[in-house]
Enzyme design. Structure first.
Site, short mmCIF file in Angstrom:
data_model
loop_
_atom_site.label_atom_id
_atom_site.label_comp_id
_atom_site.label_asym_id
_atom_site.label_seq_id
_atom_site.Cartn_x
_atom_site.Cartn_y
_atom_site.Cartn_z
N GLU A 111 -9.69 -0.08 -2.05
CA GLU A 111 -9.53 0.89 -3.12
C GLU A 111 -8.81 0.27 -4.30
OE1 GLU A 111 -8.00 4.52 -1.47
OE2 GLU A 111 -9.81 4.75 -0.28
N CYS A 146 -4.46 -0.65 -10.66
CA CYS A 146 -3.72 -0.99 -9.44
C CYS A 146 -4.70 -1.70 -8.49
CB CYS A 146 -3.15 0.28 -8.82
SG CYS A 146 -2.22 -0.02 -7.31
N CYS A 153 -3.27 -3.29 5.68
CA CYS A 153 -1.99 -3.98 5.51
C CYS A 153 -1.29 -4.10 6.85
CB CYS A 153 -1.10 -3.22 4.53
SG CYS A 153 0.42 -4.13 4.13
N CYS A 157 5.04 -0.28 6.65
CA CYS A 157 6.06 0.60 6.07
C CYS A 157 5.75 2.03 6.54
CB CYS A 157 6.02 0.53 4.54
SG CYS A 157 6.25 -1.14 3.92
N CYS A 160 3.81 4.81 4.36
CA CYS A 160 2.62 4.38 3.62
C CYS A 160 1.35 4.64 4.42
CB CYS A 160 2.74 2.89 3.30
SG CYS A 160 1.28 2.22 2.53
N CYS A 376 0.92 6.00 -5.28
CA CYS A 376 1.56 4.90 -4.58
C CYS A 376 1.73 5.21 -3.09
CB CYS A 376 2.92 4.69 -5.23
SG CYS A 376 3.73 3.22 -4.71
#
Ligand code: SF4
Length: 387
Positions: A111, A146, A153, A157, A160, A376
């Site tokens: 994305e 972005c 990932c 975290c 996220c 974010c």
């Protein structure tokens, strides 16, 4: 002539260890020079391909009209293509943000987010990216893209959505540059005349894919024409790569995703803190060589009743004291599968006030595209989100 060139082009790309399909996007001028040389073409052809790929942003060899037709056919016959990621879907937010779902050659998806007017994340970082320019013909003064650096990932975290995917693979330099090119074409934007900022804050941890990321930065600066002073890379704290970035002659500004003012809390919400704790991270931040007027950015995602108290704000002041930095505060962007709460606005402003009163520049980042999961920490492949 054709018989001689075809194997040569293929052989070179094989030697470059490129998986199929053989994409030109991501090759630098030196690699293109080797490519055309092996095909028996003059060296200036490399500059022509470079210009077509990055300045004209062609999507196919057919569009590279500055190259002779027979050379284009030879490359196409050898399985060589431009290799831009294909825009599979667009999700448009009520605030003008567009979240692109892009498909890669192996059907993986990533994305990329277009934010007209940006999210004000650059304010106060001392660079021209944070200054207010005049309005332009498109109706926005500056826009931010972005960019993703990995499929998924590995950093995990806890706040996220991307972390829920795990990591599937690194993007190569062409796939990183290609996201920017696809969005620029889709939005009909032409840097350097149109003012574009890039943030490497999409899916993935750029510093776990450092070589491809930094190569993409060079191509974006030299080829696409976006100045490094308008780029920011965010890391969750891969400390050795902060030192590597510092040594790069062409580099974006650095943002560190901090999110907690002490090790105990940071390890809870960012498990990588066990490997690189706050002492190591802040040492790297202190030693990071800043350019004229440049400031480091610390990002701090505020999680309701977890890291957003007055005490946490005061601890944060002590932690960053003496570093030429500003803090970007981001109220948690909620999402399915994320346990934390979004703090209310007055809590965010109180937190900000404590930092400012203590002399730490602090800004509240505007949430962009929350309604389309483009904000974010919300990027997650749409296909999985829908399932
Ligand atoms: S916040 Fe960034 S580094 Fe952390 S899991 Fe999400 S994408 Fe990865």
């Amino acid at each position: 002539m054709k018989v001689v060139r075809q194997p040569a082009v293929s052989t070179l790309l094989d030697a470059m260890n490129q998986p199929m399909p053989r994409n030109l996007l991501g090759l630098d001028l030196q690699e293109l020079t080797t490519l055309v040389d092996s095909a028996g073409e003059p060296a200036y052809r490399a500059r022509q391909i470079f210009h077509a790929l990055y300045a004209e942003r062609v999507l196919s060899l057919d569009q590279a009209s500055n190259l002779p037709k027979d050379f284009r056919s030879t490359m196409a016959d050898s399985g060589v293509s431009v290799g831009s990621p294909a825009i599979q879907s667009r999700f448009v937010s009520s605030d003008g943000t567009v979240r692109y779902l892009m498909q890669l050659w192996d059907a993986e998806t990533i994305e990329t987010v277009w934010m007209p007017e940006g999210d004000e994340g650059e304010r106060g970082d001392g660079s021209e990216a944070g200054e207010e320019p005049e309005g332009c013909a498109h109706g926005w003064r500056r826009a931010t893209i972005c960019v993703s650096s990995q499929v998924g990932c590995a950093v995990n975290c806890q706040f996220c959505l991307t972390a829920l995917l795990g990591v599937r693979r690194n993007l190569n330099a062409g796939e990183i540059v290609g996201q920017v090119i696809s969005v620029l074409r889709d939005q009909k934007v032409l840097p350097p005349n149109d003012r574009i900022n890039l943030v490497f804050m999409g899916m993935g941890e750029p510093f776990l894919n450092f070589e491809n990321f930094i190569k993409a930065v060079r191509l974006l600066v030299e080829g696409v024409g976006i100045p490094e002073s308008r780029m920011t890379v965010s890391t969750a704290g891969i400390v050795p790569r902060i030192y590597d970035l510092a040594a790069e002659p062409v580099r974006p500004k650095l943002a560190i995703s901090l999110n907690a003012p002490n090790d105990e809390l940071r390890t809870q919400i960012m498990p990588l803190n066990k490997k690189w704790n706050l002492e190591k991270l802040l040492n790297a931040a202190r030693e990071f060589p800043l350019r004229n007027r440049e400031r480091l950015t610390f990002e701090y995602v505020l999680l309701g009743e977890i890291n957003d108290s007055d005490r946490h704000a005061r601890e944060l002041v002590e932690l960053v004291r003496g570093i030429k930095a500003k803090v970007n505060l981001i109220a948690l962007n909620p999402g399915p599968g994320i346990e934390f709460k979004t703090p209310n606005e007055s809590r965010v402003l109180e937190f900000q006030k404590i930092l400012i009163n203590a002399g730490v520049p602090a800004y509240v980042r505007r949430p962009r595209g929350r309604d389309i999961y483009a904000a974010c920490g919300q990027l997650k492949r749409t296909i999985e989100l829908a399932s």
